[in-house]
Design a protein around this motif. Sequence first.
Motif, PDB file in Angstrom:
ATOM      1  N   SER A 165       0.945  -1.144  -0.175  1.00  0.00           N
ATOM      2  CA  SER A 165      -0.120   0.012   0.221  1.00  0.00           C
ATOM      3  C   SER A 165       0.830   1.248   0.017  1.00  0.00           C
ATOM      4  CB  SER A 165      -0.779   0.054   1.186  1.00  0.00           C
ATOM      5  OG  SER A 165       0.005  -0.054   2.414  1.00  0.00           O
ATOM      6  N   GLU A 166       2.161   1.005   0.445  1.00  0.00           N
ATOM      7  CA  GLU A 166       2.986   2.148   0.534  1.00  0.00           C
ATOM      8  C   GLU A 166       3.960   2.484  -0.624  1.00  0.00           C
ATOM      9  OE1 GLU A 166       3.084   4.183   3.522  1.00  0.00           O
ATOM     10  OE2 GLU A 166       1.442   2.807   3.785  1.00  0.00           O
ATOM     11  N   THR A 167       3.605   1.665  -1.796  1.00  0.00           N
ATOM     12  CA  THR A 167       4.637   1.637  -2.659  1.00  0.00           C
ATOM     13  C   THR A 167       4.267   3.154  -3.629  1.00  0.00           C
ATOM     14  OG1 THR A 167       4.664  -0.470  -3.044  1.00  0.00           O
ATOM     15  CG2 THR A 167       5.260   0.520  -5.172  1.00  0.00           C
ATOM     16  N   LYS A 168       5.515   3.778  -4.193  1.00  0.00           N
ATOM     17  CA  LYS A 168       5.043   5.024  -4.574  1.00  0.00           C
ATOM     18  C   LYS A 168       5.089   5.083  -6.070  1.00  0.00           C
ATOM     19  CE  LYS A 168       7.455   8.056  -1.218  1.00  0.00           C
ATOM     20  NZ  LYS A 168       8.789   7.587  -0.735  1.00  0.00           N
ATOM     21  N   ARG A 169       5.817   4.390  -6.863  1.00  0.00           N
ATOM     22  CA  ARG A 169       5.585   4.396  -8.329  1.00  0.00           C
ATOM     23  C   ARG A 169       5.544   3.260  -9.040  1.00  0.00           C
ATOM     24  NH1 ARG A 169       6.868   9.357 -10.625  1.00  0.00           N
ATOM     25  NH2 ARG A 169       8.242   8.332 -12.307  1.00  0.00           N
ATOM     26  N   VAL A 170       4.665   2.969  -9.808  1.00  0.00           N
ATOM     27  CA  VAL A 170       4.372   1.674 -10.635  1.00  0.00           C
ATOM     28  C   VAL A 170       4.121   2.022 -11.952  1.00  0.00           C
ATOM     29  CG1 VAL A 170       2.940  -0.082 -10.795  1.00  0.00           C
ATOM     30  CG2 VAL A 170       3.533   0.589  -8.540  1.00  0.00           C
ATOM     31  N   LEU A 171       4.676   1.414 -12.929  1.00  0.00           N
ATOM     32  CA  LEU A 171       4.683   1.744 -14.332  1.00  0.00           C
ATOM     33  C   LEU A 171       3.990   0.368 -14.909  1.00  0.00           C
ATOM     34  CD1 LEU A 171       5.268   2.760 -17.156  1.00  0.00           C
ATOM     35  CD2 LEU A 171       7.616   1.929 -16.886  1.00  0.00           C
ATOM     36  N   ASP A 172       2.995   0.420 -15.779  1.00  0.00           N
ATOM     37  CA  ASP A 172       2.398  -0.803 -16.167  1.00  0.00           C
ATOM     38  C   ASP A 172       2.651  -0.445 -17.718  1.00  0.00           C
ATOM     39  OD1 ASP A 172       0.875  -2.914 -17.010  1.00  0.00           O
ATOM     40  OD2 ASP A 172      -0.981  -2.325 -16.167  1.00  0.00           O
ATOM     41  N   LEU A 173       3.447  -1.307 -18.431  1.00  0.00           N
ATOM     42  CA  LEU A 173       4.056  -0.668 -19.665  1.00  0.00           C
ATOM     43  C   LEU A 173       3.245  -1.010 -20.964  1.00  0.00           C
ATOM     44  CD1 LEU A 173       8.082  -1.179 -19.792  1.00  0.00           C
ATOM     45  CD2 LEU A 173       6.902   0.614 -20.344  1.00  0.00           C
ATOM     46  N   CYS A 174       2.403  -2.113 -20.796  1.00  0.00           N
ATOM     47  CA  CYS A 174       1.463  -2.697 -21.838  1.00  0.00           C
ATOM     48  C   CYS A 174       0.317  -2.978 -21.180  1.00  0.00           C
ATOM     49  CB  CYS A 174       2.097  -4.002 -22.546  1.00  0.00           C
ATOM     50  SG  CYS A 174       3.835  -3.697 -23.084  1.00  0.00           S
ATOM     51  N   ALA A 175      -0.544  -1.890 -20.863  1.00  0.00           N
ATOM     52  CA  ALA A 175      -1.333  -1.973 -20.140  1.00  0.00           C
ATOM     53  C   ALA A 175      -2.874  -2.566 -20.103  1.00  0.00           C
ATOM     54  CB  ALA A 175      -1.739  -0.586 -19.294  1.00  0.00           C
ATOM     55  N   SER A 176      -3.189  -1.996 -21.621  1.00  0.00           N
ATOM     56  CA  SER A 176      -4.476  -2.443 -21.958  1.00  0.00           C
ATOM     57  C   SER A 176      -4.960  -3.724 -22.228  1.00  0.00           C
ATOM     58  CB  SER A 176      -5.150  -1.584 -23.179  1.00  0.00           C
ATOM     59  OG  SER A 176      -4.785  -0.200 -23.066  1.00  0.00           O
ATOM     60  N   PRO A 177      -6.222  -4.273 -21.633  1.00  0.00           N
ATOM     61  CA  PRO A 177      -7.278  -3.698 -21.245  1.00  0.00           C
ATOM     62  C   PRO A 177      -7.372  -3.357 -19.982  1.00  0.00           C
ATOM     63  CG  PRO A 177      -7.851  -6.153 -21.559  1.00  0.00           C
ATOM     64  CD  PRO A 177      -6.512  -5.606 -21.886  1.00  0.00           C
ATOM     65  N   ALA A 236       6.306   0.896 -25.783  1.00  0.00           N
ATOM     66  CA  ALA A 236       7.108   0.733 -24.477  1.00  0.00           C
ATOM     67  C   ALA A 236       8.598   0.468 -24.583  1.00  0.00           C
ATOM     68  CB  ALA A 236       6.713  -0.783 -23.831  1.00  0.00           C
ATOM     69  N   SER A 237       8.957   0.216 -25.986  1.00  0.00           N
ATOM     70  CA  SER A 237      10.507  -0.226 -26.131  1.00  0.00           C
ATOM     71  C   SER A 237      11.280   0.931 -26.360  1.00  0.00           C
ATOM     72  CB  SER A 237      10.628  -1.014 -27.586  1.00  0.00           C
ATOM     73  OG  SER A 237      10.204  -0.253 -28.642  1.00  0.00           O
ATOM     74  N   HIS A 238      10.313   2.047 -26.492  1.00  0.00           N
ATOM     75  CA  HIS A 238      11.288   3.649 -26.336  1.00  0.00           C
ATOM     76  C   HIS A 238      10.527   4.164 -25.406  1.00  0.00           C
ATOM     77  CE1 HIS A 238      12.149   2.134 -30.446  1.00  0.00           C
ATOM     78  NE2 HIS A 238      13.049   2.883 -30.206  1.00  0.00           N
ATOM     79  N   PHE A 239      10.043   3.758 -24.132  1.00  0.00           N
ATOM     80  CA  PHE A 239       9.374   4.476 -23.230  1.00  0.00           C
ATOM     81  C   PHE A 239      10.301   5.314 -22.412  1.00  0.00           C
ATOM     82  CE2 PHE A 239       7.661   5.268 -18.928  1.00  0.00           C
ATOM     83  CZ  PHE A 239       6.278   5.556 -19.127  1.00  0.00           C
ATOM     84  N   PRO A 240      10.107   6.609 -22.311  1.00  0.00           N
ATOM     85  CA  PRO A 240      11.208   7.484 -21.538  1.00  0.00           C
ATOM     86  C   PRO A 240      11.845   6.920 -20.395  1.00  0.00           C
ATOM     87  CG  PRO A 240       9.227   8.725 -22.053  1.00  0.00           C
ATOM     88  CD  PRO A 240       8.815   7.376 -22.372  1.00  0.00           C
ATOM     89  N   ILE A 241      13.048   7.054 -20.359  1.00  0.00           N
ATOM     90  CA  ILE A 241      13.648   6.561 -18.899  1.00  0.00           C
ATOM     91  C   ILE A 241      13.946   8.068 -18.086  1.00  0.00           C
ATOM     92  CG2 ILE A 241      15.674   5.634 -17.979  1.00  0.00           C
ATOM     93  CD1 ILE A 241      16.296   4.555 -20.888  1.00  0.00           C
ATOM     94  N   PRO A 242      13.203   7.660 -16.726  1.00  0.00           N
ATOM     95  CA  PRO A 242      13.226   8.907 -15.949  1.00  0.00           C
ATOM     96  C   PRO A 242      14.870   9.311 -15.652  1.00  0.00           C
ATOM     97  CG  PRO A 242      11.628   7.226 -15.049  1.00  0.00           C
ATOM     98  CD  PRO A 242      12.211   6.795 -16.267  1.00  0.00           C
TER      99      PRO A 242
END
Length: 484
Positions: free
Chosen positions: A226-238, A289-295
Amino acid sequence: MPKRSNNPLAAARKSDSKADLLWHRKSGAAFQLFIEYYACQPLGVCSDGTVKEFPVAKHVTKMNCGQSRAAKRRKKKKQPNNDREGIDLVVDSVQINESSESPENERLHQAFAAYESADTIRDFIGSLSRALSLTFRIRQNLPSQEKETLQRLIVEQFSDLVAPCSFDPLIYQAKSSNVNKGSLLQSSPALKEFLVTNSQNGKIARQELASMLPVLVLHRGGWLTSETKRVLDLCASPGSKTMQVLEIMTRGSVKANDINKQRLESLQESMTRSGMSFSSKIKFSNLDASHFPIPLQEDKLYDCIICDVPCSGDGTIRKDPRVLTNWTPATSNALHRLQVDILARALKCLKVGGVMTYSTCSMNPIENEAVVAAALSQRKKGGGQPAFELVQWPVMEGFIGRPGVTKWKVADYVGDTDQEDDEKVQLRWHSSYEDAVEAKMEKACTSMWPPLSTNDLHLDRCVRLWPQDHDSGGFFVAVIKRIG
Ligand SMILES: C[S@@+](CC[C@H](N)C(=O)[O-])C[C@H]1O[C@@H](n2cnc3c(N)ncnc32)[C@H](O)[C@@H]1O
């Protein structure tokens, strides 16, 4: 860099320029190819047993392949019982009693009958022949009291139809594959109404068992809390996994990305339909997603990443038997490079100490272990030290996950559009990249073959979900941690 199609699966299926015209699609021989492919893979890819490896199966000509439809009809007329007996034998031995009327299932059984020696894949083929049993889960974010009320109600009203899963009391699975999405209205209108009402009010999620695993394992392992701050779902749909993540997190935010604009929009709609309000916790992006910007800043890297890549989907044939009609190894081969690129990008976006999952709904090692091995080998620290490691799954009582494999084989399919000639329709196995290049295999790349030594990768820590173990679809999940 060429722009990637926003429907890579469709592109992969068309990767062989003649694919739509190929003989096996016209004749239904995809079923035979599928079984030949999996029966000839080393043990552990889809089955277990005592022998070390399957003998190379005889070619599909054992069945009626290579004959015109008229010739098949003539043969059937002449020998009315032979084919049927073969099917019944297989059907009996794998105890398939439901849903064998569909033409797809019948053809699957016919194809299997050509592999008398392949005893150990009997369960695998048997379970793939049944409709997919219904599964659903009570949403994580409900207050405990509401969860208990729903659990009680399900026991009181539907315990003859569904039971809680051994490894999670909030997940329910039908006791028989007769209770499936297609049959629900007929088999149990009351259960159907219960599910519709409670999906609309955001209390229940209808999701396949296999699809729940990536987020479930991150949660169980204590990596997603519940405390996790940042999550990325790269290929999210549906969006079924995005929703699962949102149910667990109370503070942080989720970035849901998908290359396909329409699919992303339907994800947004289903969020609204779910009856849950998550709007402040989710952001959307429509990128490759293969070019998703790297923070750029360390603290903007992600704590957890879900990487549920586009795949051939051959683990989903219980839900959609038409996947088999189109099956060829070319689809997996054509997706491999994209899958490696997406996973490699995800690894770059993960923070040190962060944990991610790589998953597919395919059982093909070319889309699974081969991808994980390739991406992990690319991402080393200075001095060749590993920057990432495959993580052992936490114990989930009653869960049967099979270890990832370290050996697999690579094949392509040689077809001919004009000839209905057996010799011209077959799987070709290539023992090395060099062999494949010499044979002009399409889309061959070195990372499709098992690396010479896989010991330091611990590919056995990946988990294969065999459809026969949990009466589910086939699935693959690797949990990867950034260690440096
Ligand atoms: C297996 S589905 C994901 C299912 C989703 N994770 C879920 O649980 O509901 C794969 C998704 O990847 C998307 N996709 C395909 N290629 C992509 C790419 N290059 N970048 C981002 N998304 C991609 C497809 O549009 C598709 O929605």
